[in-house]
Structures are given as C-alpha cells and as structure tokens.
Design a protein around this motif. Sequence first.
Motif, PDB file in Angstrom:
ATOM      1  N   GLN A 283       0.923   2.855  -3.292  1.00 36.37           N
ATOM      2  CA  GLN A 283      -0.310   3.584  -3.579  1.00 36.37           C
ATOM      3  C   GLN A 283      -0.343   4.924  -2.865  1.00 36.37           C
ATOM      4  OE1 GLN A 283      -1.023   1.776  -6.013  1.00 36.37           O
ATOM      5  NE2 GLN A 283      -3.058   0.967  -5.601  1.00 36.37           N
ATOM      6  N   LEU A 284       0.359   5.045  -1.750  1.00 37.49           N
ATOM      7  CA  LEU A 284       0.363   6.285  -0.982  1.00 37.49           C
ATOM      8  C   LEU A 284       1.097   7.398  -1.722  1.00 37.49           C
ATOM      9  CD1 LEU A 284      -0.677   7.221   1.788  1.00 37.49           C
ATOM     10  CD2 LEU A 284       1.565   6.653   2.740  1.00 37.49           C
TER      11      LEU A 284
ATOM     12  N   GLN B 112      -7.132  11.891   2.235  1.00 38.10           N
ATOM     13  CA  GLN B 112      -6.831  10.642   1.536  1.00 38.10           C
ATOM     14  C   GLN B 112      -5.474  10.099   1.963  1.00 38.10           C
ATOM     15  OE1 GLN B 112      -6.825  10.928  -2.745  1.00 38.10           O
ATOM     16  NE2 GLN B 112      -5.920   8.885  -3.017  1.00 38.10           N
TER      17      GLN B 112
ATOM     18  N   SER C 151       0.816  -1.219   0.000  1.00 39.75           N
ATOM     19  CA  SER C 151       0.000   0.000   0.000  1.00 39.75           C
ATOM     20  C   SER C 151       0.846   1.264   0.000  1.00 39.75           C
ATOM     21  CB  SER C 151      -0.928   0.006   1.225  1.00 39.75           C
ATOM     22  OG  SER C 151      -0.215   0.259   2.422  1.00 39.75           O
TER      23      SER C 151
ATOM     24  N   ALA D 275      -5.217   0.070   4.736  1.00 38.07           N
ATOM     25  CA  ALA D 275      -4.361  -1.104   4.508  1.00 38.07           C
ATOM     26  C   ALA D 275      -4.186  -1.912   5.790  1.00 38.07           C
ATOM     27  CB  ALA D 275      -3.001  -0.659   3.968  1.00 38.07           C
TER      28      ALA D 275
ATOM     29  N   TYR E 249      -8.373   1.647  -3.298  1.00 41.38           N
ATOM     30  CA  TYR E 249      -7.140   1.858  -4.053  1.00 41.38           C
ATOM     31  C   TYR E 249      -5.914   1.427  -3.257  1.00 41.38           C
ATOM     32  CZ  TYR E 249      -3.506   4.497  -6.573  1.00 41.38           C
ATOM     33  OH  TYR E 249      -2.374   4.862  -7.254  1.00 41.38           O
ATOM     34  N   SER E 250      -5.933   1.673  -1.965  1.00 39.82           N
ATOM     35  CA  SER E 250      -4.798   1.332  -1.110  1.00 39.82           C
ATOM     36  C   SER E 250      -4.536  -0.162  -1.059  1.00 39.82           C
ATOM     37  CB  SER E 250      -5.053   1.872   0.307  1.00 39.82           C
ATOM     38  OG  SER E 250      -4.022   1.517   1.180  1.00 39.82           O
TER      39      SER E 250
ATOM     40  N   SER F  89     -10.352   5.615  -2.023  1.00 41.86           N
ATOM     41  CA  SER F  89      -8.929   5.474  -1.740  1.00 41.86           C
ATOM     42  C   SER F  89      -8.635   4.281  -0.833  1.00 41.86           C
ATOM     43  CB  SER F  89      -8.383   6.759  -1.112  1.00 41.86           C
ATOM     44  OG  SER F  89      -8.992   7.022   0.125  1.00 41.86           O
ATOM     45  N   SER F  90      -9.604   3.887  -0.002  1.00 39.91           N
ATOM     46  CA  SER F  90      -9.433   2.671   0.800  1.00 39.91           C
ATOM     47  C   SER F  90      -9.322   1.460  -0.116  1.00 39.91           C
ATOM     48  CB  SER F  90     -10.610   2.506   1.765  1.00 39.91           C
ATOM     49  OG  SER F  90     -10.636   3.545   2.709  1.00 39.91           O
TER      50      SER F  90
ATOM     51  N   GLN G  54      -5.374   6.253   3.820  1.00 46.59           N
ATOM     52  CA  GLN G  54      -4.948   5.066   3.080  1.00 46.59           C
ATOM     53  C   GLN G  54      -4.149   4.062   3.922  1.00 46.59           C
ATOM     54  OE1 GLN G  54      -4.813   6.671  -1.562  1.00 46.59           O
ATOM     55  NE2 GLN G  54      -3.152   5.431  -0.776  1.00 46.59           N
ATOM     56  N   PRO G  55      -3.169   4.499   4.710  1.00 44.66           N
ATOM     57  CA  PRO G  55      -2.467   3.508   5.544  1.00 44.66           C
ATOM     58  C   PRO G  55      -3.389   2.815   6.543  1.00 44.66           C
ATOM     59  CG  PRO G  55      -1.229   5.557   5.439  1.00 44.66           C
ATOM     60  CD  PRO G  55      -2.569   5.834   4.846  1.00 44.66           C
TER      61      PRO G  55
END
Length: 461
Positions: free
Chosen positions: A183-184, A312, A180, A320, A373-374, A370-371, A316-317
């Motif tokens: 992706q960040l 976002q 992830s 993940a 996407y992560s 974004s969740s 995101q982390p």
Amino acid sequence: MAGDKTLTLRDSNKAARPINDRSHPVSPSQQTTRQPVRAAAAAFIGTMIEWYDFYIYATAAALVFGELYFPSHDPFVSTMASFATFAVGFFARPLGGIVFGHLGDKIGRKKALMTTLMMMGVATVCVGLLPSYTKVGLLAPVLLVLLRVVQGIAVGGEWGGAVLMAGEHAPEGRRTFFASFAQLGSPAGLILSLVAFRAVTSMEHADFIAWGWRLPFLASAVLLIVGIFIRLGVNESPEFEREKQMKRTVELPIAEVFRNSGTLVALCIGANTIGIAGVYFTNTFMISYTTQYVGVTKSMILDCLFVVAIIQFLSQPLAAYLAEKLGGARFLKLAATCAMISPYPMFIFVQSGDRMSMIVGIALAVICMSSFYSVIAGFVSGVFPTRVRYSAISLSYQVCGAIAGGLTPLVGTYLAHKFTGQWWPLAVFYTCLAGLSLVCIVALDALKHRRADALDAVPSR
C-alpha cells in the motif's frame, strides 16, 4: 565420497546458498529471516513503479494528451477525450484482477507479478515513444487507448500479488504490517510522478509539448530494470508453495470464489471504499473544487497535495504498526470512524484559501483515510483461503477501484455544482463513503469470529 557429500550439501541448500559463495552457505533460518524483508521491499518498489506509471499518465492526460492526440477546435472536447482514455484504465483493472488472480493462484504469485511489472513498464515506455496525431492521424489515439488498457490490466493484477507476496512471507502475526508495504507504493508513486512532471514543466512550453513530457515515461525503463532485479531476489510465496505441494490448487479459482465466497467478496468491495474513494476525493476532485469554488491557483493546490502526499507516505507505516498492537479489525473500525468525521474540519480549513490551512485540513482527512488504506490489505487477505486468495482480493479491490475511483470525482463535481457555495453536502458524501467501509468491516469481523467459533465447536478426533 567428498564430491558426493558436497553435491548433497549443495543440493539441500540450493535455495539458501549465495551464488558466489559455496563454502559458507546461508542457513535456512537466515534465509527465512531475510525473505520477509525482501518480499516487503519488492512489494513496495513494484507497486511504486506501477503507480508512478499510472499517475504520470493521469498528469499527461490533463496537460498534453488532449492537444497532441485529440486535437479539436474546442479545448473542452479535447480535454474530455483525454480524460476518457484515463478512465479506460479503471475499467480495465477488474479484468487484470481476474486474469492475474487466476494465474497467481494457479502458477504462482511471483510469475504473475513479474508479468504485470513487465506489461506496465513496456506500455509506459511505448506511450513516451508514441507519435502524435499530426504524424500518424487516428492511429495515434487508438494506440494510446490500447496502451492505457494494458496499463489498467497490469495495475489490476499487480496489487493483489504484491499484497500476498509481502503478507504470505511475513513472520507469524505480522501479516498486517508487511502487507502494508504494498500500500505504501501508492503515495510513493504519486510523489515520484509529481517530482518528475515538476521538473519537465519548468521547460519552455514549446519544448515541453514537443518532447519534454515524454521524459517521465521513458524514465520508466530504468525503474522497470530496478523492479525486475529486486523481484528476482524474492522466493515464491511459502503459503502458495505449501498449497501446491499438497495439491490443493483449483482449476478455476475465480469460479470457486463466486461459488463459495460471494458474500465475502461483496463485503470486501464495500470495505475498500474509503481507502480508494478517499484518494480520488482528496486529490483528483479537490483540485477542481479548490480552483473553481475556493479560488486558489492550480499550482497552489498541487503544492499542497505534494506536501500531503509526503505526510501520507510517512504516516502509513506508523498506522500499520499501531494496527498490529490494537488488532486489524479494531484499528480499521477506529480509522473508518475518524474518516467519517474528518471531512468537516477539512472543508472548514480548505474554505480559508490559506496554503497552510489547506495543507492541515486535507492532511487530517488523508491521515484517517490512508491509515485505513494501509491496513485493509492485510485484513482482507486473511479472509480468504490461500488457494483462491489472489483471485478473491484482486476482484474485490479492483471492482471497488472501478466504481469508487471512477465515480467519486463525478459525484463530487455534481454536488459542488448543485449546491454551489455549500460544502456540507460534499462532507456528508465523504462521511457516507467512510460509513460504508465501517459497516462492511464490522460485518466481516463478525463473520470471521463466527467461523472461528464454528471451528472451535468441531470436536477433535
């Protein structure tokens, strides 16, 4: 004898020993512990730089490229020509995915990633040095398009390698979280690009047009040096090294992908849809929608999107981490379902035209998107065998990027024009994008379980 013993010890610990400390070698266990963190950090920094370069081009295309490189009596024609060069980058991304996917599966992830970073950095700095149409005529727009193609190829090859370097270095059971970090880099690059252009757009307009816009591009040279330094400290992927030692690499990885994994690639293209399309819906399209149909100023929506980008980056982390607890497939199904619902409250809040309401509405959709996407990067990378993994996930992601990234703003603009004053067709369109990802995740998860059951059914010898 003592010299021979020291030489043997030095050789056996060559990869682990610090360069300037020969008396206290770093143990293999310490090196194993540090490499996953280094790989994740390198994936984050590298993709942040790549996306910073990609996003500052988009901003410059909207603000200055039409005037400087495509002069016309009609500003609409100049702007359209400028945005056409931006679109070229999307079409070049699948080519980059194929080329560097092949190199990454043949010669190694690290070498491919060092090359993509160099290509992107050099191309971006060259854009900052490029003379305008008034200085060199048609050569200026031609060179601009060529540099944009290089950028597209570089970012197309970057993503898959960054995901794999982080994920394949990850400790057992932590692939999703470590992958992830690649992706960040996207929201971080967006934030950095917005900050860079906010600084230079505060200049006098004449100075900004003359030279100020070039500064964000030239600053990429510093970022390039930092990125190279960080990536040099990361070892090659241990999973790739294992495949290489066992001589299981293949001559044409992309050919094997098409021959044996066509269905998986198609499902991965569909699975990536909301993670990619959602970005361009809530950013690129939302700018034009709110300024033309809601009546807010461009500076107001840009400020809102800047705040949302920070949200976002922070969320995101966490997504993940939660996915590790719930399981990747289960979390992706939940995130896609929430994404299907999210556009309705988003548009209700956006229609108010109030700054805080718009931030809340867009943030709701972005957190869901974004969740997803992560987590999707780590999930799809586990679908394919190591020997063709770079090629397969790069092809899947970049084809989806070319289609979903390129067409989503166009479809949104058409629907907004066709159903003027009504936001529900746009919400339904967004729901369909998320629904496609949900269906493909369900199918991929079923295939993975079926494959696992088939392996369990094979009698041991």
